[in-house]
Write a protein that holds these residues in place. Structure first.
Motif, short mmCIF file in Angstrom:
data_model
loop_
_atom_site.label_atom_id
_atom_site.label_comp_id
_atom_site.label_asym_id
_atom_site.label_seq_id
_atom_site.Cartn_x
_atom_site.Cartn_y
_atom_site.Cartn_z
N GLU A 48 -0.30 6.28 -5.56
CA GLU A 48 -0.36 6.36 -4.11
C GLU A 48 -1.70 5.87 -3.59
N ARG A 49 -2.78 6.24 -4.27
CA ARG A 49 -4.11 5.81 -3.83
C ARG A 49 -4.28 4.31 -3.96
N LEU A 50 -3.76 3.75 -5.04
CA LEU A 50 -3.87 2.31 -5.25
C LEU A 50 -3.01 1.53 -4.26
N LEU A 51 -1.82 2.02 -4.00
CA LEU A 51 -0.96 1.36 -3.02
C LEU A 51 -1.60 1.37 -1.63
N ALA A 52 -2.24 2.48 -1.29
CA ALA A 52 -2.93 2.56 -0.01
C ALA A 52 -4.08 1.57 0.06
N LEU A 53 -4.80 1.42 -1.06
CA LEU A 53 -5.90 0.46 -1.11
C LEU A 53 -5.38 -0.96 -0.96
N ALA A 54 -4.24 -1.25 -1.59
CA ALA A 54 -3.69 -2.60 -1.54
C ALA A 54 -3.19 -2.98 -0.16
N GLU A 55 -2.84 -2.00 0.67
CA GLU A 55 -2.37 -2.29 2.02
C GLU A 55 -3.43 -3.02 2.85
N HIS A 56 -4.69 -2.82 2.49
CA HIS A 56 -5.79 -3.41 3.26
C HIS A 56 -6.52 -4.49 2.46
N ASP A 57 -5.91 -4.96 1.37
CA ASP A 57 -6.58 -5.94 0.51
C ASP A 57 -5.54 -6.92 -0.01
#
Length: 253
Positions: A48-57
């Motif tokens: 979940e944390r990585l997916l959230a990071l990928a939303e902005h990158d």
């Protein structure tokens, strides 16, 4: 940061790495684009944390596997998807912060200069590295070099390396092994058998303590039994390939 590469990507298999994985991924992204993370059935909330990071990158791509398959299987999944998108090479690194993200460009440049080779990290250990881990790998390294007639494998276990993906995918599809902890050493041996030459680059390795966020899934007895079985299997494969390996290593003049 340079423009995204259309041939080389960073591929990070990740299984329950803890919150430190975000720092690892950010460090990799600071050096290269794109970076792909394969979440291998993690249950620690890191997906979940990585997916959230990928939303902005846009340079970060996250693949989430529904169940834990093992490091090799996670790498294979990532490579197959990457090749389908036109990529040719992958630099693999661990998600726990042990590998030197700052050396990613150097390794990629070496691979781009000689696309047919694999670029292997050769670990440089600090004084506080666990002696059991440092000395224990010497056995696997000796066997890997014996099984390839000393083609030049600097370290068989260090997972910071650049692979040409097509020959490795072909090898992995052709056998049922290389899916868990046995992936790194078996990959380099079988790639050597396939004629992929190794080149080595020094790279520091960090062993993080629990207080520093270090997470280790290495189990001494279990994983050494796995490695012993792997080298037994490779030894018999080596015997069958010995005439061809001798011709390759010592061609007639």
């Amino acid at each position: 940061m340079q423009q995204p590469s259309c041939t080389h990507l960073v591929l990070i298999p990740s299984y329950n790495p803890g919150p430190g994985v975000l720092e690892t991924v950010r460090a990799a992204r600071a050096q290269w684009s794109p970076v792909w993370v394969v979440v291998d059935g993690s249950t620690d909330g890191s997906a979940e944390r990585l997916l959230a990071l990928a939303e902005h990158d846009e340079g970060l791509h996250v693949i989430v596997l529904s169940e834990n398959r093992g490091k090799g299987a996670a790498v294979l999944e990532g490579m197959e998807q990457a090749v389908a998108r036109g990529f040719t090479h992958a630099l693999t690194m661990d998600s726990d912060g042990q590998h030197p993200a700052e050396l990613i460009p150097e390794f990629m440049v070496a691979s781009q200069a000689e696309p047919s080779v694999m670029v292997l990290g050769k670990p440089v250990f600090s004084a506080d590295a666990p002696a059991l881990r440092v000395n224990g790998r010497k056995v696997s390294n000796w066997w890997a070099n014996f099984e390839t007639l000393w083609m030049g494998i600097g370290d068989s276990l260090y997972g910071f390396r650049v692979y040409p993906m097509t020959p490795l995918i072909r090898i992995m599809r052709g056998n049922r092994w290389m899916r868990r902890f046995d992936f790194d050493p078996e990959a380099v041996v079988r790639l050597c058998w396939a004629g992929v030459r190794p080149i080595n680059r020094d790279a520091p390795v960090r062993y993080l303590s629990a207080s520093e966020g270090g997470v280790s899934h290495f189990r001494y007895l279990r994983d050494n039994v796995l490695l012993t079985g792997m080298h037994t299997r490779l030894f018999f494969g080596f015997l069958g390939r010995l005439p061809a390996l001798l011709l390759r290593r010592f061609p007639s003049r």
